[in-house]
Motif scaffolding. Structure first.
Motif, PDB file in Angstrom:
ATOM      1  N   LYS A  65       0.860  -1.177   0.000  1.00  0.00           N
ATOM      2  CA  LYS A  65       0.000   0.000   0.000  1.00  0.00           C
ATOM      3  C   LYS A  65       0.898   1.229   0.000  1.00  0.00           C
ATOM      4  O   LYS A  65       1.864   1.298   0.753  1.00  0.00           O
ATOM      5  CB  LYS A  65      -0.915   0.000   1.227  1.00  0.00           C
ATOM      6  N   LYS A  66       0.548   2.197  -0.836  1.00  0.00           N
ATOM      7  CA  LYS A  66       1.417   3.343  -1.072  1.00  0.00           C
ATOM      8  C   LYS A  66       0.946   4.582  -0.318  1.00  0.00           C
ATOM      9  O   LYS A  66      -0.219   4.955  -0.372  1.00  0.00           O
ATOM     10  CB  LYS A  66       1.469   3.647  -2.569  1.00  0.00           C
ATOM     11  N   SER A  67       1.893   5.211   0.384  1.00  0.00           N
ATOM     12  CA  SER A  67       1.680   6.526   0.980  1.00  0.00           C
ATOM     13  C   SER A  67       2.617   7.489   0.262  1.00  0.00           C
ATOM     14  O   SER A  67       3.711   7.118  -0.154  1.00  0.00           O
ATOM     15  CB  SER A  67       1.983   6.513   2.469  1.00  0.00           C
ATOM     16  N   THR A  68       2.190   8.752   0.124  1.00  0.00           N
ATOM     17  CA  THR A  68       2.950   9.729  -0.649  1.00  0.00           C
ATOM     18  C   THR A  68       3.422  10.858   0.249  1.00  0.00           C
ATOM     19  O   THR A  68       2.643  11.401   1.036  1.00  0.00           O
ATOM     20  CB  THR A  68       2.069  10.318  -1.778  1.00  0.00           C
ATOM     21  N   VAL A  69       4.706  11.207   0.115  1.00  0.00           N
ATOM     22  CA  VAL A  69       5.298  12.323   0.842  1.00  0.00           C
ATOM     23  C   VAL A  69       5.805  13.326  -0.198  1.00  0.00           C
ATOM     24  O   VAL A  69       6.545  12.963  -1.107  1.00  0.00           O
ATOM     25  CB  VAL A  69       6.478  11.866   1.729  1.00  0.00           C
ATOM     26  N   VAL A  70       5.386  14.586  -0.035  1.00  0.00           N
ATOM     27  CA  VAL A  70       5.822  15.646  -0.936  1.00  0.00           C
ATOM     28  C   VAL A  70       6.508  16.712  -0.099  1.00  0.00           C
ATOM     29  O   VAL A  70       6.021  17.066   0.976  1.00  0.00           O
ATOM     30  CB  VAL A  70       4.617  16.252  -1.705  1.00  0.00           C
ATOM     31  N   VAL A  85       6.153  19.952   4.009  1.00  0.00           N
ATOM     32  CA  VAL A  85       6.085  18.500   3.870  1.00  0.00           C
ATOM     33  C   VAL A  85       4.636  18.061   4.080  1.00  0.00           C
ATOM     34  O   VAL A  85       4.010  18.432   5.064  1.00  0.00           O
ATOM     35  CB  VAL A  85       7.003  17.802   4.898  1.00  0.00           C
ATOM     36  N   VAL A  86       4.120  17.278   3.124  1.00  0.00           N
ATOM     37  CA  VAL A  86       2.753  16.759   3.214  1.00  0.00           C
ATOM     38  C   VAL A  86       2.784  15.265   2.918  1.00  0.00           C
ATOM     39  O   VAL A  86       3.300  14.835   1.888  1.00  0.00           O
ATOM     40  CB  VAL A  86       1.816  17.464   2.204  1.00  0.00           C
ATOM     41  N   ILE A  87       2.216  14.494   3.860  1.00  0.00           N
ATOM     42  CA  ILE A  87       2.073  13.054   3.663  1.00  0.00           C
ATOM     43  C   ILE A  87       0.597  12.755   3.477  1.00  0.00           C
ATOM     44  O   ILE A  87      -0.243  13.200   4.248  1.00  0.00           O
ATOM     45  CB  ILE A  87       2.549  12.250   4.887  1.00  0.00           C
TER      46      ILE A  87
END
Length: 184
Positions: free
Chosen positions: A94-99, A118-120
């Motif tokens: 399962k994928k979580s995204t950090v920008v 930073v946004v997860i």
């Protein structure tokens, strides 16, 4: 007298050669650094797509448009200056995204330091916002001591600090300063 002069010249030459011999050192690393300031990157790469694997499984994928290579330093690192996206995969893929706007990847410690906005967004739509977040690749652990805002299905939690594993199954806001219950 001629023997004495020759003897003195021979001694002087011998002393000079011995002095030169012992003054030599291994300066290969210094020669490599000629023309490169230690404050400047040794290289610049564009359109980066790096995948981190653990036992054949992709655990993270880092994407950025620009990377500065500081591997010429005593504590080598890579800096991503034009924004970075990090996809973190849990054991069920399962994928979580950090920008983030900036990131530093430290080669010796397998640590990624993401900074500035930073946004997860997790695989189940929880959202964490902070100014700095660390990702330990070996432990697959995310953490910060900076102020955070963490939105779950029911609450918006503000606090100072955050700890979580890669799948966010034990995500925790540290030093909670406020909780707002969200309505459906």
């Amino acid at each position: 007298m001629k023997k004495r002069v020759t003897y003195y010249i021979l001694n002087i030459v011998t002393i000079f050669i011995v002095t030169m011999f012992f003054s030599c050192n291994d300066s290969f690393k210094q020669v490599q650094k000629i023309g490169i300031s230690e404050n400047e990157p040794i290289g610049v790469d564009y359109n980066i797509n790096v995948k981190y694997t653990d036992s054949g499984r992709v655990s993270a994928n880092l994407i950025s448009s620009k990377m500065l290579d500081y591997s010429n330093r005593d504590f080598p690192f890579h800096q991503f200056t034009d924004g970075v996206t990090l996809y973190v995969y849990d054991k069920q893929n399962k994928k979580s995204t950090v920008v983030a706007e900036n990131a530093f990847v430290y080669a010796n410690t397998d640590l990624i330091d993401m900074q500035d906005n930073v946004v997860i967004t997790t695989h189940d739509n929880r959202v964490l916002k902070t100014d700095q977040l660390f990702y330990d690749q070996k432990k697959e652990w995310l953490y910060t001591n900076k102020p955070v805002s963490f939105k779950t299905d029911q609450d918006l939690i503000n606090g100072n600090g955050f700890d979580s594993n890669a799948d966010f199954s034990n995500a925790e806001v540290l030093e909670v300063t406020g909780i707002i219950t969200l309505e459906d």
